[in-house]
Design a protein around this motif. Structure first.
Motif, short mmCIF file in Angstrom:
data_model
loop_
_atom_site.label_atom_id
_atom_site.label_comp_id
_atom_site.label_asym_id
_atom_site.label_seq_id
_atom_site.Cartn_x
_atom_site.Cartn_y
_atom_site.Cartn_z
N LYS A 159 -63.44 28.55 -40.66
CA LYS A 159 -62.64 29.16 -41.71
C LYS A 159 -61.82 28.12 -42.45
N GLU A 166 -64.07 38.65 -42.68
CA GLU A 166 -62.63 38.42 -42.74
C GLU A 166 -61.92 39.71 -43.15
N SER A 167 -60.63 39.71 -42.91
CA SER A 167 -59.82 40.86 -43.25
C SER A 167 -59.96 41.18 -44.73
#
Lengths: 113, 115
Positions: free
Chosen positions: A100, B58-59
């Motif tokens: 990420k 992802e959120s």
């Protein structure tokens, strides 16, 4: 929450001068920081990275400085050229996360001939 | 570093339709990532595409809206479903740079305009 932000949205410099692009981050546990350059119509291009256990790293015409005390990252470009005109992003990789990237908002660098 | 080909480079789509974006890498990579870049904005990670398992989102991003396929170690697709004008963005795929633990290479992106 986690965030990576840039101090200035636009930086205008004269050709031949040095440029300094700044970035503030909030996650003190991050392992890596990366600077990307994005030209119009293209994807981000990797410029240079730095580990959290380093203070400085140099590349060709570029230097990245990391100040962990104040959670600040900067990209210095020496002898700025018209081809350096682009948007520059800093990105942060949180500790333990190998995938990420958290990107800052970007700084537009304009080089005047 | 890995070379990434992304298709299409741009498209204009009608609202309510879907667009599938392809990402081809010239070497095998473990992890592939999909990002969105809204107009004038930075990049936000949508999901991680894992070969042989479900993508990790992802959120704020859900599989129904952004289904992802990863049939092998060199290819992935991202579909943006039920398009609305708010989906107008650049979508980019990224892979871990070959031979490095960090530092990620990006494709040139797909510029989507929804009308």
């Amino acid at each position: 929450g986690e965030s990576v932000g840039l101090h200035l949205p636009t930086l205008s410099v004269q050709e031949g001068d040095n440029s300094i692009i700044n970035c503030a981050y909030s996650n003190s546990a991050s392992d890596y920081f990366i600077w990307y350059k994005q030209e119009s119509g293209k994807g981000p291009q990797f410029i240079i990275d730095i580990r959290s256990n380093m203070d400085k790293r140099q590349g060709q015409r570029v230097t990245v400085l990391l100040n962990k005390t104040v959670k600040h990252l900067s990209l210095q470009i020496a002898a700025t050229q018209p081809g350096d005109s682009a948007v520059y992003f800093c990105a942060e990789i949180p500790s333990g996360n190998t995938g990420k990237l958290i990107f800052g908002q970007g700084t537009t660098l304009q080089v005047k001939p | 570093s890995a070379v990434i080909s992304q298709k299409p480079s741009r498209d204009i789509c009608q609202r309510g339709t879907s667009l599938t974006i392809q990402c081809q890498v010239d070497s095998q990579v473990t992890m592939m990532f999909w990002y969105r870049q809204q107009p004038g904005q930075s990049l936000t990670l949508i999901a991680t595409a894992n070969q042989g398992s479900e993508a990790t989102y992802e959120s704020g991003f859900v599989i129904d809206k952004f289904p992802i396929s990863r049939p092998n170690l060199t290819f992935s697709t991202l579909t943006v479903s039920n398009l609305s004008p708010e989906d107008s963005s650049i979508y980019l795929c990224s892979v871990d740079r070959t031979g490095r633990a960090f530092g990620y290479t990006f494709g040139s992106g797909t510029r989507l305009t929804v009308v």
